[in-house]
Design an enzyme around this catalytic site. Structure first.
Site, short mmCIF file in Angstrom:
data_model
loop_
_atom_site.label_atom_id
_atom_site.label_comp_id
_atom_site.label_asym_id
_atom_site.label_seq_id
_atom_site.Cartn_x
_atom_site.Cartn_y
_atom_site.Cartn_z
CB SER A 123 -0.57 -0.08 1.45
OG SER A 123 -1.30 1.30 1.57
CD GLU A 125 -2.44 5.09 4.57
OE1 GLU A 125 -2.22 5.49 5.36
OE2 GLU A 125 -3.12 6.01 3.50
CE1 TYR A 147 -3.78 -1.56 5.76
CE2 TYR A 147 -3.15 0.27 4.97
CZ TYR A 147 -3.24 -1.03 4.56
OH TYR A 147 -3.81 -1.18 3.13
P1 NDP Z 1 -11.53 -4.70 1.75
O1 NDP Z 1 -11.48 -4.16 3.19
O2 NDP Z 1 -12.69 -3.59 1.43
O3 NDP Z 1 -11.10 -6.34 1.81
C1 NDP Z 1 -10.83 -6.80 2.86
C2 NDP Z 1 -10.83 -8.42 2.67
O4 NDP Z 1 -9.99 -9.26 3.65
C3 NDP Z 1 -11.95 -8.67 3.15
O5 NDP Z 1 -12.70 -10.27 2.21
C4 NDP Z 1 -12.06 -9.87 4.30
O6 NDP Z 1 -12.99 -10.36 5.18
C5 NDP Z 1 -10.74 -10.54 4.92
N1 NDP Z 1 -10.40 -10.29 5.98
C6 NDP Z 1 -9.85 -10.38 7.11
N2 NDP Z 1 -9.14 -10.28 8.00
C7 NDP Z 1 -9.27 -11.48 8.04
C8 NDP Z 1 -8.66 -12.85 8.10
N3 NDP Z 1 -7.80 -12.85 9.54
N4 NDP Z 1 -8.26 -14.15 7.71
C9 NDP Z 1 -8.82 -14.03 5.80
N5 NDP Z 1 -9.70 -13.02 5.27
C10 NDP Z 1 -9.80 -11.18 6.77
O7 NDP Z 1 -10.24 -4.35 1.65
P2 NDP Z 1 -8.92 -3.93 -0.77
O8 NDP Z 1 -10.47 -4.99 -0.96
O9 NDP Z 1 -10.07 -2.63 -0.52
O10 NDP Z 1 -8.13 -4.27 -0.48
C11 NDP Z 1 -7.44 -5.07 -1.12
C12 NDP Z 1 -6.04 -5.03 -0.51
O11 NDP Z 1 -5.30 -4.40 -1.00
C13 NDP Z 1 -6.20 -4.71 1.39
O12 NDP Z 1 -5.01 -5.98 1.49
C14 NDP Z 1 -6.10 -3.50 1.38
O13 NDP Z 1 -5.10 -3.33 2.74
C15 NDP Z 1 -4.63 -3.73 0.53
N6 NDP Z 1 -4.96 -2.38 -0.31
C16 NDP Z 1 -6.13 -1.75 -0.61
C17 NDP Z 1 -5.95 -0.49 -1.58
C18 NDP Z 1 -7.34 0.13 -1.72
O14 NDP Z 1 -7.27 1.76 -2.25
N7 NDP Z 1 -8.35 -0.43 -1.50
C19 NDP Z 1 -4.86 0.19 -1.90
C20 NDP Z 1 -3.57 -0.84 -0.78
C21 NDP Z 1 -3.66 -1.58 -0.73
P3 NDP Z 1 -14.63 -10.45 5.54
O15 NDP Z 1 -14.91 -9.90 4.28
O16 NDP Z 1 -14.85 -11.53 6.45
O17 NDP Z 1 -14.58 -8.69 6.69
P1 GDR Z 2 -6.67 5.70 3.28
O1 GDR Z 2 -8.80 5.80 2.89
O2 GDR Z 2 -6.19 6.30 4.58
O3 GDR Z 2 -6.22 6.60 2.48
O4 GDR Z 2 -6.58 4.14 3.22
P2 GDR Z 2 -9.60 6.16 3.73
O5 GDR Z 2 -10.25 6.40 2.34
O6 GDR Z 2 -10.17 5.87 4.72
O7 GDR Z 2 -9.11 8.11 3.83
C1 GDR Z 2 -8.56 8.74 2.59
C2 GDR Z 2 -8.38 10.14 3.29
O8 GDR Z 2 -9.26 11.21 3.73
C3 GDR Z 2 -9.38 11.76 5.02
N1 GDR Z 2 -10.99 11.64 5.51
C4 GDR Z 2 -11.46 10.88 5.36
N2 GDR Z 2 -11.24 9.51 5.86
C5 GDR Z 2 -12.31 8.81 6.32
N3 GDR Z 2 -12.38 7.21 6.96
N4 GDR Z 2 -13.54 9.19 6.63
C6 GDR Z 2 -13.95 10.88 7.16
O9 GDR Z 2 -15.03 11.04 7.92
C7 GDR Z 2 -12.82 11.61 6.21
N5 GDR Z 2 -12.66 12.55 6.56
C8 GDR Z 2 -11.84 12.77 5.85
C9 GDR Z 2 -8.45 10.56 5.65
O10 GDR Z 2 -8.17 11.28 6.64
C10 GDR Z 2 -7.50 9.98 5.19
O11 GDR Z 2 -6.31 11.39 4.84
C11 GDR Z 2 -6.92 3.10 1.74
C12 GDR Z 2 -7.56 2.34 2.51
O12 GDR Z 2 -7.79 0.99 1.23
C13 GDR Z 2 -6.26 1.40 3.05
O13 GDR Z 2 -6.48 0.33 2.95
C14 GDR Z 2 -5.29 1.71 1.37
O14 GDR Z 2 -4.13 0.82 1.94
C15 GDR Z 2 -4.89 3.08 1.23
O15 GDR Z 2 -6.53 3.62 1.02
C16 GDR Z 2 -3.80 2.41 -0.06
#
Ligand code: NDP
Ligand code: GDR
Length: 323
Positions: A123, A125, A147
């Site tokens: 990520s 992050e 995280y």
């Molecule tokens: P989601 O939060 O939508 O999905 C997370 C998944 O992980 C769900 O299917 C959840 O299952 C599963 N999970 C959580 N804990 C466990 C566990 N202990 N064992 C098995 N499965 C588990 O995430 P995204 O689809 O958005 O992201 C996918 C991956 O990419 C994540 O690793 C995230 O950190 C990473 N990532 C995401 C980004 C983004 O912008 N979306 C950017 C960069 C990285 P359940 O449905 O049961 O909760």
């Molecule tokens: P992020 O995503 O932390 O970048 O992680 P999120 O959408 O939660 O926050 C993005 C930015 O928005 C600001 N923010 C708020 N965020 C949330 N959730 N709710 C609010 O009300 C709000 N107001 C302002 C936050 O402070 C932050 O700066 C996501 C996740 O998908 C991670 O798993 C992944 O790794 C990274 O993106 C890349």
């Protein structure tokens, strides 16, 4: 036949990736953790075309068992505790799943199917308090949340298994990517969902945190293509995946409310509890390597993404209100 094991298949990315791999004629095995209610909303349309098996990143033997039974040729580790604010309240759990979970899976692969190709969901992050603008593969990490720290561990253990055990293990450093399937607590979906509620007269205000934070937002459907492409290369390598354009949360609000003819300033309020103990102020990718080496480019720009999400939530809300 290629066999893919996807952890986190019930999540946003898991659902898009499963659809992509089905189109490419893979046999898709999705690992889901046991829960008292079904969490298959995002994969409902493809449920009959994939194999769903229980397993958990906490439990090594469940991983070994799945690998032995299906002998996947590709493993995509998308499972994680992925919500940044939760990682301050549950830092140990976040470390267990998002960091150590990667080692459990890599170790199981090393023992059972060492030739399988492995994708780790790293990520942006990890860049946190950025040491370089824009961020590329060589930019040093400075994570700002439990995280981000856990993801940095997952990243380096992936690199380490590649270098120690000669495994095809790669890490995709993905910047924020969103879709109508994004979880409701993430900022883009929180805004699109609540814009629909406000437009339908169900609420009057939207409490938000830091509106000045800037992110490089893309469309999840584009990003899962990059995951697949990374596993098709001759040599394993890591890639930054993003659009190269950054936008503020304020601009997100402006566009999302504007899509339904409203001014965000009339509805958005500031809620101190939504500000983070340590913020990531500015993320912007340098996706040059992905473009030149992988041949990957994003297809959906920010405004189209916001429109797609607001339109989908407006439709969902209208359908719900009709019931
Ligand atoms: P989601 O939060 O939508 O999905 C997370 C998944 O992980 C769900 O299917 C959840 O299952 C599963 N999970 C959580 N804990 C466990 C566990 N202990 N064992 C098995 N499965 C588990 O995430 P995204 O689809 O958005 O992201 C996918 C991956 O990419 C994540 O690793 C995230 O950190 C990473 N990532 C995401 C980004 C983004 O912008 N979306 C950017 C960069 C990285 P359940 O449905 O049961 O909760
Ligand atoms: P992020 O995503 O932390 O970048 O992680 P999120 O959408 O939660 O926050 C993005 C930015 O928005 C600001 N923010 C708020 N965020 C949330 N959730 N709710 C609010 O009300 C709000 N107001 C302002 C936050 O402070 C932050 O700066 C996501 C996740 O998908 C991670 O798993 C992944 O790794 C990274 O993106 C890349």
């Amino acid at each position: 036949m290629s066999v893919a094991l996807i952890t986190g298949i019930t999540g946003q990315d898991g659902s898009y990736l499963a659809e992509l791999l089905l189109k490419k004629n893979y046999k898709v095995v999705g690992m889901v953790r046991r829960s008292s209610t079904v969490t298959f909303e995002r994969i409902a349309d493809i449920q009959d075309d994939i194999i769903i098996e229980q397993g958990d990143l906490h439990d090594q033997s469940s991983l070994v068992d799945l690998l032995e039974r299906y002998e996947p040729t590709e493993v995509y580790n998308l499972a994680a505790q992925s919500f940044v604010p939760t990682s301050w309240n549950q830092p140990v759990l976040t470390g267990e799943v998002t960091a150590l979970g990667v080692t459990r899976l890599l170790e199981a692969i090393r023992q059972v199917v060492p030739r399988a190709r492995f994708y780790q969901a790293s990520s942006s992050e990890m860049f946190g308090k950025v040491l370089e603008v824009p961020q590329k593969e060589e930019t040093p990490f400075y994570p700002r949340s439990p995280y981000g720290v856990a993801k940095a561990y997952g990243h380096f253990i992936t690199v380490n298994y590649r270098e120690s055990h000669d495994m095809f293990a790669v890490s995709g450093i993905l910047f924020n990517h969103e879709s109508p399937r994004r979880g409701l607590e993430f900022v883009t979906r929180k805004v699109s969902h609540n814009v629909a509620r406000i437009k339908h007269g169900l609420q009057k205000t939207l409490p938000m945190g830091n509106l000045d934070a800037q992110r490089d937002w893309g469309f999840a459907g584009d990003y899962v293509e990059a995951m697949w492409m990374m596993l098709q290369r001759e040599q394993p390598d890591d890639f930054v995946i993003g659009t190269g354009v950054t936008q503020s949360v304020r601009r997100l609000c402006e566009l999302a409310f504007g899509r339904v003819g409203l001014d965000y300033k009339d509805f958005v309020t500031s809620d101190e509890s939504l500000f983070r103990p340590a913020e990531v102020d500015l993320l912007i990718a340098d996706p040059t390597k992905a473009k030149t080496t992988l041949g990957w480019e994003p297809k959906v720009d920010f405004e189209s993404l916001v429109n797609m999400m607001v339109d989908a939530d407006m439709e969902r809300m209208a359908a719900k209100l009709k019931q």
